[in-house]
Design a protein around this motif. Structure first.
Motif, short mmCIF file in Angstrom:
data_model
loop_
_atom_site.label_atom_id
_atom_site.label_comp_id
_atom_site.label_asym_id
_atom_site.label_seq_id
_atom_site.Cartn_x
_atom_site.Cartn_y
_atom_site.Cartn_z
N PHE A 292 -0.76 77.16 40.92
CA PHE A 292 -1.64 78.14 39.98
C PHE A 292 -0.42 78.89 39.14
CE2 PHE A 292 -2.57 82.49 38.93
CZ PHE A 292 -3.89 82.66 38.58
N LEU B 72 -9.12 78.15 32.24
CA LEU B 72 -9.78 78.52 33.59
C LEU B 72 -9.39 80.29 33.60
CD1 LEU B 72 -10.07 76.06 36.61
CD2 LEU B 72 -11.79 77.68 35.83
N VAL C 268 -11.80 81.80 31.19
CA VAL C 268 -13.14 81.98 31.68
C VAL C 268 -13.41 82.63 32.78
CG1 VAL C 268 -14.84 80.47 32.80
CG2 VAL C 268 -13.70 79.67 30.81
N PRO D 75 -4.83 75.07 39.61
CA PRO D 75 -6.02 75.92 39.81
C PRO D 75 -6.25 77.15 38.59
CG PRO D 75 -4.29 76.28 41.46
CD PRO D 75 -3.88 75.19 40.89
N ALA D 76 -5.08 77.12 37.65
CA ALA D 76 -4.87 78.28 36.54
C ALA D 76 -5.63 77.66 35.22
CB ALA D 76 -3.47 78.68 36.26
N VAL D 77 -5.44 76.16 35.30
CA VAL D 77 -5.72 75.72 33.91
C VAL D 77 -7.13 74.86 34.07
CG1 VAL D 77 -4.71 74.11 31.98
CG2 VAL D 77 -3.25 75.68 33.39
N LEU D 78 -7.07 73.52 34.63
CA LEU D 78 -8.40 72.95 34.72
C LEU D 78 -8.75 72.69 35.93
CD1 LEU D 78 -7.71 69.83 32.22
CD2 LEU D 78 -8.81 71.94 31.73
N ALA E 228 -21.48 84.83 31.59
CA ALA E 228 -20.28 83.95 32.11
C ALA E 228 -20.71 83.40 33.57
CB ALA E 228 -19.10 84.91 32.29
N THR E 229 -19.99 82.08 33.60
CA THR E 229 -20.31 81.72 34.80
C THR E 229 -18.92 81.34 35.28
OG1 THR E 229 -20.24 79.01 34.19
CG2 THR E 229 -22.41 80.48 34.00
N SER E 230 -18.76 80.40 36.49
CA SER E 230 -17.24 80.26 36.70
C SER E 230 -16.68 78.96 35.90
CB SER E 230 -17.53 79.91 38.33
OG SER E 230 -17.91 78.85 38.42
N ARG E 231 -17.55 78.40 35.04
CA ARG E 231 -17.00 77.36 34.50
C ARG E 231 -17.16 77.70 33.08
NH1 ARG E 231 -14.64 77.16 38.25
NH2 ARG E 231 -14.49 75.97 39.75
N THR E 232 -17.87 78.60 32.56
CA THR E 232 -17.97 78.92 31.00
C THR E 232 -18.10 80.37 30.92
OG1 THR E 232 -20.46 79.12 31.68
CG2 THR E 232 -19.89 76.94 30.90
N ALA E 233 -17.53 80.64 29.62
CA ALA E 233 -17.61 81.92 29.00
C ALA E 233 -17.63 82.11 27.35
CB ALA E 233 -16.15 82.62 29.66
N ALA E 234 -17.88 83.12 27.08
CA ALA E 234 -18.16 83.41 25.64
C ALA E 234 -17.31 84.51 25.34
CB ALA E 234 -19.65 83.61 25.25
N THR F 224 -15.92 78.63 25.83
CA THR F 224 -15.45 77.59 26.33
C THR F 224 -16.18 77.08 27.63
OG1 THR F 224 -13.60 78.69 25.57
CG2 THR F 224 -13.11 77.30 27.50
N LEU G 212 -15.80 74.06 31.08
CA LEU G 212 -15.07 72.96 31.75
C LEU G 212 -16.21 72.37 32.64
CD1 LEU G 212 -13.01 75.98 32.23
CD2 LEU G 212 -11.60 73.83 32.80
#
Lengths: 225, 272
Positions: free
Chosen positions: A47, A207, A210, B185-188, B207-213, B224, B226
């Protein structure tokens, strides 16, 4: 061989006890722990590596630029454009404001008063740190190193509380990241030396952006970000 | 040996009778452009990017300049995904998009994904200049690797100026050879598909754990997402209702001031 000394002012600025509010932030690791992305020293290190090589580089370069006399207004606009998450924007400005308040007591300087007047609601933290570093007699390399280091020290310290991580293991993670922190600081200083805001690094971590938004909506959390 | 250098140009203008004409449509090398009929809107122009040969390959320098004049409406799509492939020499390929959208003009830029094939190295830079009343919907999808192959490297930067003010300047650098931690775990966190949608349409998804505006600049929203693969990514981006079948619509002055008053977009996946 020449002996080079680290300025003691850098130790004061980078000290975790410097009263700039950083202890209230986990650098996104609280959300990562809750979502199961980070659960031990190895995943914490991965991380931190990701954070360091993305927003760590971007922030360190902004700080290096500010420390070498870059225009704080242009750098603040650049920081804002590099931070799409409203939660992270607000946190960065709050941390900038807190850092400036502590620094005005520690290293009184007209540049700090000017910065406070220009940004009554706080400038972005890396920009403030760069200006503060200059006021403390430090240079671009010191500012970049301090920012790169706190990019990883925040999540590691937070994990001692979040995961009950053994403090010896936590410190070992930081020690293993010391060399990459130095490399990022050097890359940040090199980018700042180009003296063009548009050429400063723009890397972000999807991430982190998000997860910051959903984390900000948690009713109960240990850390602000 | 060095790669291909090519610059394609599109210029859309209003014809004064409510329709948009393509004043310039100039393909170059591997960047072939085809005029097409807009699926939903007779008054808007539609251009399809067609790959005339394998590109981008390592060492290539490709560029597309798009100018949407004040009042014009343009949709750009692509016939297929853009597959980034290694070149003969181990050099990165550069692909630049310069998109300019004038006052009361509209650009929908929604090509198929960019796929970073094994061994490839692509630097993509999208520069978007928006006039204050410009409308835009820009979709960017990045897929790491074709099926079951190790991904190539894909660096992508999105720079947005509204009326000359810098409002967004962010990049990612992912895939094999990218800086350490890109798959961590910080990026993808192991996701192989990353997408963004930038739009002036009013939308405020949860927002969800994989999408945000993220609200950006004046009236822009950056979404965005993932996902594990390209299909799930498209579903996540379309799920915001931003790609409704209406496609390019005539911009209405009511759109922007009424932003807060408009009903929330549907929470279901869009589809005809």
């Amino acid at each position: 061989m020449a002996v080079s000394f680290v300025s003691p002012a850098l130790l004061v600025l980078a000290d975790g006890r410097f009263p700039a509010g950083g202890h209230a932030h986990s650098g996104g690791v609280e959300a990562a722990v809750r979502e199961g992305r980070v659960g031990d020293a190895a995943s914490l290190e991965a991380f931190c590596a990701g954070r360091l090589h993305t927003v760590g580089l971007t922030s360190a370069a902004l700080a290096a630029s500010a420390a070498s006399g870059g225009d704080p207004l242009a750098l603040d606009e650049a920081a804002e454009a590099r931070t799409p998450s409203p939660a992270l924007r607000a946190a960065s400005r709050r941390l900038g404001r807190q850092l400036l308040r502590a620094a005005r007591a520690a290293w009184p300087d007209p540049a700090l008063e000017q910065l406070a007047r220009t940004f009554p609601r706080g400038a972005h933290q890396p920009v403030v740190l760069g200006v503060v570093a200059a006021a403390a007699g430090l240079g671009a390399a010191d500012a970049a190193t301090a920012v790169a280091y706190e990019t990883v020290s925040g999540p590691v310290t937070a994990c001692v509380r979040l995961l009950g991580l053994d403090p010896f293991q936590a410190t070992a993670v930081l020690a293993r990241l010391a060399e990459p922190v130095g490399e990022i600081a050097r890359a940040a200083v090199a980018a700042a030396a180009l003296d063009d805001v548009d050429l400063l690094p723009t890397l972000g971590a999807p991430l982190l952006d998000v997860a910051a938004e959903s984390h900000a909506a948690w009713p109960v959390r240990l850390f602000a970000t | 040996m060095s790669g291909v250098s090519a610059t394609a140009r599109i210029r859309a203008e209003p014809d004064g009778r409510g329709r948009t004409v393509l004043r310039e449509l100039a393909g170059d090398g591997p960047l072939a452009l085809r005029r097409s009929r807009h699926p939903d809107d007779d008054g808007a122009a539609h251009v399809v990017l067609v790959g005339a040969m394998a590109a981008p390959l390592g060492g290539d320098r490709l560029r597309i300049d798009v100018h949407v004049a004040p009042g014009a409406r343009l949709l750009v799509t692509s016939a297929a995904a853009t597959v980034s492939l290694p070149g003969r020499q181990p050099a990165p390929a550069h692909y630049e998009l310069h998109l300019t959208v004038g006052a009361a003009a509209e650009l929908h830029w929604r090509p198929e994904p960019v796929i970073a094939a094994a061994g490839s190295d692509l630097r993509l830079w999208t520069r978007l200049h928006l006039a204050p009343t410009a409308h835009v919907l820009l979709r960017e999808e990045q897929i790491l690797g074709r099926h079951a192959e190790p991904p190539g490297r894909l660096a992508s930067r999105l720079t947005v100026r509204q009326n000359a003010r810098l409002v967004l300047d962010q990049s990612t650098d992912i895939g094999t050879g990218a800086p350490p931690g890109w798959d961590g775990p910080a990026v993808l966190a192991g996701h192989l598909a990353l997408g963004q949608l930038l739009t002036t349409r009013p939308c405020a998804p949860d927002a969800t754990s994989r999408t945000a505006a993220f609200p950006v600049g004046d009236g822009l929203t950056l979404l965005t997402a993932l996902a594990p693969d390209g299909r799930a990514l498209r579903a996540a981006l379309d799920g915001w209702g931003s790609l409704s079948p209406a496609g390019v619509r005539p911009p209405s002055p009511a759109d922007r001031p009424a932003r807060a008053a408009l009903p929330a977009p549907p929470g279901r996946a869009a589809g005809p």
